[in-house]
Motif scaffolding. Structure first.
Motif, mmCIF file in Angstrom:
data_model
loop_
_atom_site.group_PDB
_atom_site.id
_atom_site.type_symbol
_atom_site.label_atom_id
_atom_site.label_comp_id
_atom_site.label_asym_id
_atom_site.label_seq_id
_atom_site.Cartn_x
_atom_site.Cartn_y
_atom_site.Cartn_z
ATOM 1 N N ASN A 1 -3.203 2.274 0.347
ATOM 2 C CA ASN A 1 -4.523 2.284 -0.273
ATOM 3 C C ASN A 1 -4.453 2.876 -1.676
ATOM 4 N N ALA A 2 -4.458 2.003 -2.684
ATOM 5 C CA ALA A 2 -4.372 2.465 -4.071
ATOM 6 C C ALA A 2 -5.661 3.130 -4.541
ATOM 7 N N LEU A 3 -6.766 2.885 -3.839
ATOM 8 C CA LEU A 3 -8.057 3.422 -4.265
ATOM 9 C C LEU A 3 -8.400 4.752 -3.622
ATOM 10 N N ALA A 4 -7.591 5.197 -2.679
ATOM 11 C CA ALA A 4 -7.880 6.462 -1.999
ATOM 12 C C ALA A 4 -7.701 7.638 -2.961
ATOM 13 N N GLU A 5 -8.440 8.732 -2.702
ATOM 14 C CA GLU A 5 -8.317 9.928 -3.547
ATOM 15 C C GLU A 5 -6.895 10.462 -3.495
ATOM 16 N N ARG A 6 -6.313 10.444 -2.301
ATOM 17 C CA ARG A 6 -4.899 10.776 -2.149
ATOM 18 C C ARG A 6 -4.164 9.462 -1.912
ATOM 19 N N ARG A 7 -3.660 8.907 -2.990
ATOM 20 C CA ARG A 7 -3.115 7.549 -2.980
ATOM 21 C C ARG A 7 -1.959 7.394 -1.995
ATOM 22 N N THR A 8 -1.991 6.262 -1.279
ATOM 23 C CA THR A 8 -0.873 5.864 -0.434
ATOM 24 C C THR A 8 -0.173 4.697 -1.120
ATOM 25 N N TYR A 9 1.093 4.892 -1.473
ATOM 26 C CA TYR A 9 1.803 3.868 -2.228
ATOM 27 C C TYR A 9 2.309 2.752 -1.320
ATOM 28 N N ALA A 10 2.267 1.544 -1.860
ATOM 29 C CA ALA A 10 2.972 0.428 -1.222
ATOM 30 C C ALA A 10 4.456 0.591 -1.518
ATOM 31 N N HIS A 11 5.273 -0.191 -0.826
ATOM 32 C CA HIS A 11 6.728 -0.126 -1.024
ATOM 33 C C HIS A 11 7.182 -1.265 -1.921
ATOM 34 N N ILE A 12 8.100 -0.955 -2.836
ATOM 35 C CA ILE A 12 8.758 -1.984 -3.631
ATOM 36 C C ILE A 12 10.252 -1.667 -3.650
ATOM 37 N N PRO A 13 11.099 -2.647 -3.384
ATOM 38 C CA PRO A 13 12.547 -2.392 -3.385
ATOM 39 C C PRO A 13 13.051 -2.025 -4.777
ATOM 40 N N LEU B 1 -7.794 -7.695 2.218
ATOM 41 C CA LEU B 1 -6.836 -7.119 1.287
ATOM 42 C C LEU B 1 -7.356 -7.063 -0.151
ATOM 43 N N MET B 2 -8.454 -7.734 -0.417
ATOM 44 C CA MET B 2 -9.024 -7.708 -1.754
ATOM 45 C C MET B 2 -9.839 -6.419 -1.933
ATOM 46 N N ASN B 3 -9.445 -5.580 -2.872
ATOM 47 C CA ASN B 3 -10.094 -4.267 -2.999
ATOM 48 C C ASN B 3 -10.762 -4.035 -4.348
ATOM 49 N N THR B 4 -10.777 -5.068 -5.205
ATOM 50 C CA THR B 4 -11.486 -4.966 -6.473
ATOM 51 C C THR B 4 -11.842 -6.381 -6.917
ATOM 52 N N SER B 5 -12.172 -6.561 -8.175
ATOM 53 C CA SER B 5 -12.530 -7.907 -8.649
ATOM 54 C C SER B 5 -12.168 -8.058 -10.120
ATOM 55 N N VAL B 6 -12.025 -9.320 -10.524
ATOM 56 C CA VAL B 6 -11.879 -9.697 -11.924
ATOM 57 C C VAL B 6 -13.057 -10.600 -12.230
ATOM 58 N N GLY B 7 -14.060 -10.066 -12.903
ATOM 59 C CA GLY B 7 -15.316 -10.783 -13.016
ATOM 60 C C GLY B 7 -15.915 -10.937 -11.623
ATOM 61 N N SER B 8 -16.160 -12.176 -11.225
ATOM 62 C CA SER B 8 -16.706 -12.445 -9.893
ATOM 63 C C SER B 8 -15.625 -12.840 -8.888
ATOM 64 N N VAL B 9 -14.366 -12.795 -9.318
ATOM 65 C CA VAL B 9 -13.262 -13.246 -8.464
ATOM 66 C C VAL B 9 -12.642 -12.057 -7.728
ATOM 67 N N PRO B 10 -12.502 -12.131 -6.415
ATOM 68 C CA PRO B 10 -11.841 -11.045 -5.671
ATOM 69 C C PRO B 10 -10.415 -10.832 -6.169
ATOM 70 N N ALA B 11 -9.982 -9.579 -6.172
ATOM 71 C CA ALA B 11 -8.653 -9.250 -6.696
ATOM 72 C C ALA B 11 -8.026 -8.158 -5.845
ATOM 73 N N ARG B 12 -6.726 -8.020 -5.998
ATOM 74 C CA ARG B 12 -5.968 -6.999 -5.271
ATOM 75 C C ARG B 12 -5.296 -6.058 -6.268
ATOM 76 N N TYR B 13 -5.656 -4.784 -6.198
ATOM 77 C CA TYR B 13 -5.052 -3.728 -7.012
ATOM 78 C C TYR B 13 -4.090 -2.969 -6.123
ATOM 79 N N SER B 14 -2.824 -2.898 -6.555
ATOM 80 C CA SER B 14 -1.797 -2.284 -5.730
ATOM 81 C C SER B 14 -0.894 -1.414 -6.594
ATOM 82 N N VAL B 15 -0.523 -0.262 -6.057
ATOM 83 C CA VAL B 15 0.419 0.631 -6.737
ATOM 84 C C VAL B 15 1.567 0.893 -5.770
#
Length: 229
Positions: free
Chosen positions: A63-75, A165-179
Motif C-alpha cells: 500500500n503506497a498510500l498508507a501512512e506507514r508505507r508498505t513497499y512492493a517488491h522489485i528485483p 488495484l487502482m488507487n488513484t487517477s489520471v484525470g478521470s482515468v483510474p490509475a495505479r500508484y506503486s512504490v
C-alpha cells in the motif's frame, strides 16, 4: 497467432506481445478473463482464477498510500536494467520511422523542461518495428524519469485491469500508484494508467511520496500524467 496473457503484476496487464510469453507460466493463462484485442476492461478481484487472485491480493498488501508505507517488491535485476538505460538508448530522429504509433505529446507537461536523454525501444522485437518504447528524462535534481508507451492495439493486445488495484487517477482515468523496493534497497516509483489506445507508465528511479514533504510528490506525478496528450 498472438496470445493474450494475464500478468499478475500491478494492474494485471494483458499483453499480446510475443516477447512476454517465455516469462509467463501456464498457470497465468486466464481464458476466463474478459479480454478483447484493443479493448480495456475492468474486472473485480473475485472474478479472477485462484492463482491470479492470490497474486492480486499480494499486490493489494503493498500500500503506497498508507501512512506507514508498505513497499512492493522489485528485483535487483529490474532496477539495474532501468539504471543501465544508456546501453540501449537511441536518438529519436533515427528511431521514429521504426515506430508503429505516434508518440504522445508531452509539451504541456514538466517533462518538456527536463533533460531529454533519448528513447529505449522495448519490443516486440529488437529490430522493430516497435510498439513499446520508453522516453528517458532527467529531472533538475538528477533523478531519472521514464515515460513508457505501449501501442497495444497494434499488437492485438488487450488490457484487463483489476478494479481494486487502482488507487488513484489520471484525470478521470483510474490509475495505479506503486512504490517498490529491491533487496538492495533501491526504490522505484510507478504511475500506471491506460487510455483507449495507449498503455502508459511513468517510472521514477527514486521514491515519490504521497505527501507534501517534497515538491516531487504524487501530485507532481499525476500532474505530469494528466498533461500528456
Amino acid at each position: 497467432m498472438k496470445q493474450h496473457v494475464l500478468l499478475a503484476a500491478l494492474a494485471l496487464t494483458v499483453m499480446g506481445a510475443q516477447a512476454q510469453k517465455a516469462a509467463v507460466s501456464s498457470s497465468d493463462i486466464a481464458p476466463d478473463a474478459p479480454v478483447k484485442p484493443g479493448v480495456v476492461s475492468y474486472i473485480g478481484i473475485d472474478e479472477l482464477s485462484a492463482p491470479l487472485k492470490a497474486a492480486a491480493m499480494k499486490d493489494l498488501q503493498a500500500n503506497a498510500l498508507a501512512e506507514r508505507r508498505t513497499y512492493a517488491h522489485i528485483p535487483d535485476e529490474a532496477v539495474r536494467y532501468r539504471k543501465n538505460y544508456a546501453e540501449n538508448i537511441k536518438n529519436f530522429g533515427n528511431a521514429k520511422t521504426n515506430l508503429t504509433f505516434k508518440l504522445a505529446d508531452i509539451q504541456r507537461s514538466q517533462l518538456a523542461n527536463y533533460k531529454y536523454e533519448g528513447i529505449v525501444p522495448d519490443g516486440p522485437t529488437k529490430q522493430g518495428p516497435w510498439s513499446r518504447i520508453n522516453r528517458v528524462f532527467v529531472r533538475p535534481d538528477g533523478v531519472v524519469v521514464m515515460l513508457y508507451e505501449w501501442d497495444y492495439p497494434s499488437d492485438d493486445g488487450g488490457i484487463s485491469i483489476v478494479k481494486e488495484l487502482m488507487n488513484t487517477s489520471v484525470g478521470s482515468v483510474p490509475a495505479r500508484y506503486s512504490v517498490a523496493k529491491s533487496p538492495s534497497g533501491d526504490v522505484v516509483t510507478e504511475l500506471l494508467w491506460v487510455e483507449k489506445d495507449k498503455y502508459f507508465t511513468i517510472t521514477v528511479l527514486g521514491e515519490v511520496p504521497n505527501n507534501d514533504r517534497s515538491s516531487y510528490n504524487l501530485s507532481w506525478l499525476r500532474n505530469i500524467a494528466s498533461s500528456i496528450r
